[in-house]
Design a protein around this motif. Structure first.
Motif, PDB file in Angstrom:
ATOM      1  N   TYR A 192      45.239  49.935  41.324  1.00 37.10           N
ATOM      2  CA  TYR A 192      43.795  50.006  41.106  1.00 37.10           C
ATOM      3  C   TYR A 192      43.074  50.121  42.448  1.00 37.10           C
ATOM      4  N   GLU A 219      39.526  48.880  42.582  1.00 35.93           N
ATOM      5  CA  GLU A 219      39.378  47.423  42.724  1.00 35.93           C
ATOM      6  C   GLU A 219      39.725  46.989  44.148  1.00 35.93           C
ATOM      7  N   GLY A 238      40.752  42.226  47.168  1.00 34.09           N
ATOM      8  CA  GLY A 238      42.203  42.267  47.018  1.00 34.09           C
ATOM      9  C   GLY A 238      42.798  43.534  47.593  1.00 34.09           C
ATOM     10  N   ALA A 276      46.228  42.813  47.439  1.00 36.03           N
ATOM     11  CA  ALA A 276      46.638  41.786  46.477  1.00 36.03           C
ATOM     12  C   ALA A 276      47.562  42.346  45.404  1.00 36.03           C
ATOM     13  N   ALA A 277      48.481  41.490  44.953  1.00 44.99           N
ATOM     14  CA  ALA A 277      49.431  41.903  43.927  1.00 44.99           C
ATOM     15  C   ALA A 277      48.735  42.218  42.606  1.00 44.99           C
ATOM     16  N   TYR A 278      47.617  41.533  42.338  1.00 47.35           N
ATOM     17  CA  TYR A 278      46.974  41.769  41.040  1.00 47.35           C
ATOM     18  C   TYR A 278      46.400  43.167  40.922  1.00 47.35           C
ATOM     19  N   ASN A 279      46.276  43.889  42.003  1.00 45.72           N
ATOM     20  CA  ASN A 279      45.818  45.275  41.909  1.00 45.72           C
ATOM     21  C   ASN A 279      46.971  46.274  41.828  1.00 45.72           C
ATOM     22  N   GLU A 280      48.175  45.752  41.685  1.00 43.82           N
ATOM     23  CA  GLU A 280      49.328  46.642  41.514  1.00 43.82           C
ATOM     24  C   GLU A 280      49.609  46.843  40.035  1.00 43.82           C
ATOM     25  N   ILE A 281      50.298  47.909  39.721  1.00 46.07           N
ATOM     26  CA  ILE A 281      50.601  48.229  38.322  1.00 46.07           C
ATOM     27  C   ILE A 281      52.080  48.598  38.213  1.00 46.07           C
ATOM     28  N   GLU A 300      41.624  35.945  42.745  1.00 43.47           N
ATOM     29  CA  GLU A 300      42.012  35.379  44.045  1.00 43.47           C
ATOM     30  C   GLU A 300      42.407  33.912  43.891  1.00 43.47           C
ATOM     31  N   GLU A 302      45.765  33.680  42.172  1.00 41.35           N
ATOM     32  CA  GLU A 302      46.861  34.041  43.064  1.00 41.35           C
ATOM     33  C   GLU A 302      47.144  32.928  44.069  1.00 41.35           C
ATOM     34  N   TRP A 332      49.927  35.201  37.801  1.00 40.52           N
ATOM     35  CA  TRP A 332      49.135  36.249  37.181  1.00 40.52           C
ATOM     36  C   TRP A 332      50.072  37.256  36.506  1.00 40.52           C
ATOM     37  N   ARG A 392      58.564  46.331  34.450  1.00 43.02           N
ATOM     38  CA  ARG A 392      58.113  45.914  35.789  1.00 43.02           C
ATOM     39  C   ARG A 392      58.474  44.466  36.066  1.00 43.02           C
TER      40      ARG A 392
END
Lengths: 611, 611
Positions: free
Chosen positions: A489, A492, A497, A500-505, B41, B44, B51, B474
């Motif tokens: 993303y 985002e 981030g 940040a890992a949360y923006n990975e897919i 954030e 994480e 997450w 994943r």
């Protein structure tokens, strides 16, 4: 099937379908479910309608939105509860973006609803009104159809939708589908299209009290324009939705006026018109556009409804004293409101006023075309957003139907000056990523075969609604899909981030996606990680028009158009700003120090490409 | 990160996360969006939370539902508007199925909402309450968090959710995430888990006024049971949600009672228990089960909440005079209500009463195991539903986590007697197809590695939420996926449109789907069109436990378990029945004459397989 007199032979289902056909609908979108199967039978039996089944209901709603933008109205059919709620984000998007989509939910029988029976797809609490309450929040009109009210309520909802350019909602109980339609309103007899009726009301009613208001508006506008040495026409998305493209073109050309668009109105003004400046987005505009708009003696706004993003984070400066603000059903000139003056009528009146203005001396100066290897790395280096969009500028053709998802796709496209006659579909206000894939499916249906579809969509966005590529393939459609693979993303990341890992897919094997979803060996499937590979893929598309193409465009995860980076930064700053500065203990972006765009020298609004 | 005293150091985000952790949550589901990035954030940074990003928000809500069914509570985080509305169908399903999922929507700043600013993801009309109103329709408690109310409101919503076993909804403005949490309620200081608090209140409060009610309930139940020669325990899904599995088991075994389950409670009673009868579904039950339940002297119902489908189209016959009806927070015996008596407490009390009943003479008679080639065609003939489910009966193992989507998948599974210790997750009340794929992702997270996931899902259902297979891959998860490819919506065909085009779907190349979505070469990918091919695929799964398996099971589009066919016919008949018989002109199914199940002699409830 419709008879000549629907009061005699129509069922409720047929009456509803007749009204849709009259308004120009030829395709109905949706997903089957047990409470709507009777209606689907009626659609399948109707020679004027084709059923377009989607893989899920959200995708169907997005597809209907795309269709409505091209045809003026769309309908989507789902089942109760599970189906309609799956679609509600799409319908809300149609509301935010002013697109008339009729949501038709097949519901349990009147017996089951009246008796509060705990049927499947309900909340089992005896209350059948939950989902109608949810939809009331995101539609302009809604109705629970009954054996007595069906015709009147169908008419009411459709007419409200077309007046407001907003979605509507009707619930059709399964047991009513085949009942005779009740006697309707008298105007039903002439089978006039609600759409045509509306247009007449807006455009032709010179004998109405509106005529006097129009005269007063004309006088006021004439005064404002009399001494104006610079006039800029500024179009926003409501000009597109209210279909005043022709009137805008006449105004701009007859008055030799400068023009610019808001992001949501991309392609509403022909960008090859002399005097077209480009994108106005407040402080984020190219300096020349900003100067022209903000210092103009008069700005003629057509369908302006600015949002945070489209106004450049509320930095747009449009002085009400110098603004002629044309809204649906109302014009405001220098702060004075003229209610009832339609956008189309006002544009025609203004065209008469400005018809004697002198021709523009010459086309506006353009920057030179940027070299393909301007980033200094050459044709076999990793592809950049800048190099990608430069090539796309040369690839797009007149009459393309372009759909761009939010993120780098849309903000990259904003930097291009488009050929004549293209339609751009996007969702910059609602900004629901994943919209674009189903939307291009809906937008291309019913269009002339020569109108090529071109889709720009990010990898995270594509994953949201990926299954709809299967529908595109199943229907034999052949858009050119540019899958912008930047590994997550990126939109985002621009806000928060950065790493940040949360923006990975999930990492898909994109080259295998079209085949998995049913594409044959004839489809063009390519991966472009360098300018040379992109050139080869584009050449393949040129060689084989009418062939489905799926081009994975490999881009760095931190590469983005400058405009997107700047806007995202503004949004992130605003979100992180504490309600009271002294109370804040929040770090807006823990990685902020590392955050910088890898390459934001893309062809943003300051680098329009010469054609 | 939580300190020992959250009143001193917590931010609002940390307080919310602390409460979730206390209630047993270790994973948070969702999709990033600009209004929730501050909260992400904080997640994480929290050592106790992980997450879990999904490909879209509906899938995230389904995953959270699966997680909550295994762990007692789940949380899903989305952004405003586009995100939360995409998830609402999943949250509504949690409501219908009584699953506590906390929906956390990151929203625009308090400034933007209070000022009615036209921000993206809003409807641009200055009203920030639209989506809260939509969610109010499908949640038991909701709150807009503010700098003043956040702690009290978080507590209130969580406690209401856990008392009701329903989803809740909180809106967290982006600018509040990092503010200090306001002073909360005093009970916060002891950091008791709301979940544990609730369990104590339900189970241990023998000094409360409830004790008197429990004594009166006990007397009434003792009277009813005294002369009863046959007693059947009948469990429904609320027994599963209120986690009384152990108490049910003790009751059944201590009293040597017969038992049966409603469809939504599959696996709630250990199906290897002596006296377990099978599925009770009113007139659609196996005759022996129907007879045993409907003629029992006393039926002890645990968590009954019957729907149209689970009651066999409202044909269930449970005489209130002979029913001990244990509900959450209330027991009803012979029509007399005892408010405040929890399900767990009532089951314990009943176990004491029945402890002296004689042992069952012997295991109930079972039908002989059906031959693998009972359909008379052999191991290389086309695979049938019957042959498929017979083999699955031998494939399932104790402690499997089984998720079955609605349609032939769930109704086929209902025909099997399951090993001990399995958990079955399904959605027979809400019945939103596509649920099962994300749900198994959520259900398997945080479970012991030895607990194998087994997914049964139709092709039309899989296409609804297909992208979540990418998340499974994943995360390195390894369920065994049975993709029941019957070329479209067979569950709808059973109701209407036996051969209609609208029940067809895109034809995917299923063998290429796992690879396209990122699966490595080590994944087991097989296509089983014959019993022999299925045997080979199952053997591969046995040889390589812990390996992701994706098995396309090719079945005829008109082949379905008899139970599904019969129920679907009942639903279609009800939907097509006109409100007034004389007014009907509707043909319920234009192809009705041709409609018959191709093979409905599957292992329905009348053909339980011996273990």
């Amino acid at each position: 099937m419709q008879s000549d007199d629907p009061t005699v032979t129509s069922t409720i289902a047929d009456y509803l379908l007749t009204r849709l056909v009259e308004a120009g609908v030829r395709h109905v979108f949706g997903v089957p479910g047990d409470y709507n199967l009777g209606l689907l039978e009626a659609i399948e039996a109707d020679p004027d309608l084709e059923w377009v089944g989607s893989a899920n209901e959200l995708n169907a709603a997005y597809a209907a939105d795309g269709y409505a933008r091209m045809h003026g109205l769309a309908a989507v059919v789902t089942t109760y509860g599970v189906g309609e709620l799956s679609a509600i984000n799409g319908i809300a998007g149609s509301y935010a973006e002013s697109v008339p989509v009729l949501m038709i939910a097949g519901t349990p029988t009147t017996r089951a609803q009246d008796g509060g029976m705990p049927v499947h797809h309900s909340l089992l609490d005896g209350d059948s009104g939950h989902f109608a309450r949810a939809f009331a929040a995101v539609t302009c009109a809604s109705a629970l159809l009954s054996a007595d009210n069906a015709t009147a309520e169908i008419d009411r909802v459709l007419e409200r939708m077309l007046a407001d350019m907003r979605p509507g909602y009707v619930r059709l109980p399964a047991d009513l589908v085949g009942l005779p339609a009740p006697a309707g309103r008298s105007r039903r007899a002439d089978r006039a299209s609600p759409l045509r009726t509306l247009e007449r009301a807006l455009a032709d009613d010179s004998t109405s009290p509106i005529a006097g208001t129009e005269r007063r508006f004309t006088e006021r506008a004439r005064t404002m324009l009399a001494g104006a040495s610079s006039v800029v026409v500024l179009a926003d998305h409501l000009a597109d939705r209210h279909r005043v493209h022709r009137q805008l073109d006449v105004l701009i050309r007859s008055g030799n006026l400068l023009s610019a668009t808001i992001a949501g109105a991309k392609s509403t003004i022909d960008e090859t018109t002399p005097g077209f400046l480009g994108l106005y987005i407040g402080a984020f505009s190219a300096p020349s556009v900003r100067h022209a708009v903000e210092t103009a003696d008069v700005v003629i706004g057509a369908g302006l409804r600015l949002s945070d993003l489209s106004s450049g984070g509320f930095t747009a400066k449009l002085d009400p004293d110098r603004l002629i603000d044309l809204q649906p059903g109302r014009a405001v000139a220098g702060g004075e409101s003229f209610d009832g003056v339609s956008m189309a009528a006002a544009l025609d009146l203004l065209a008469d006023i400005v018809a004697d203005r002198p021709a523009l001396p010459a086309p506006l100066p353009m920057p030179d075309a940027v070299e393909d290897d301007a980033d200094g790395r050459g044709r076999d280096a990793p592809l950049t957003q800048a190099a990608f969009w430069r090539r796309i500028g040369g690839f797009l053709r007149p009459a393309d139907i372009i759909v761009a998802d939010q993120g780098t796709a849309f903000y990259g496209l904003l930097g291009l000056r488009l050929p004549s006659g293209v339609d751009v579909i996007s969702q910059p206000m609602w900004s629901s990523i994943g919209y674009a894939l189903p939307a291009i499916m809906g937008a291309q249906i019913g269009m002339a075969p020569g109108r090529r579809g071109v889709l720009f969509i990010g990898d995270g966005s594509f994953q949201m609604t990926a299954q709809e590529l299967g529908t595109i393939i199943r229907r034999g459609m052949a858009p050119v899909v540019f899958l912008l693979n930047n590994d997550g993303y990126t939109v985002e990341r621009a806000m928060n981030g950065w790493t940040a890992a949360y923006n990975e897919i999930a990492r898909w094997d994109w080259s295998r996606v079209p085949g998995a979803l049913g594409a044959g060996a004839d489809a063009i499937v390519a991966r472009a990680a360098t300018p040379a590979e992109l050139d080869a893929a584009l050449a393949a598309c040129e060689r084989e028009p009418g062939t489905l193409a799926f081009i994975e465009v490999v881009l760095d995860r931190h590469d983005m158009p400058r405009l997107l980076f700047e806007l995202a930064t503004a949004v992130a700053t605003e979100n992180a700003r504490a309600p009271e500065a002294t109370a804040s203990r929040h770090e807006p972006d823990r990685l902020g120090a590392q955050r910088r765009p890898r390459a934001c020298a893309g062809p943003g609004p300051t680098r329009r490409r010469a054609r």
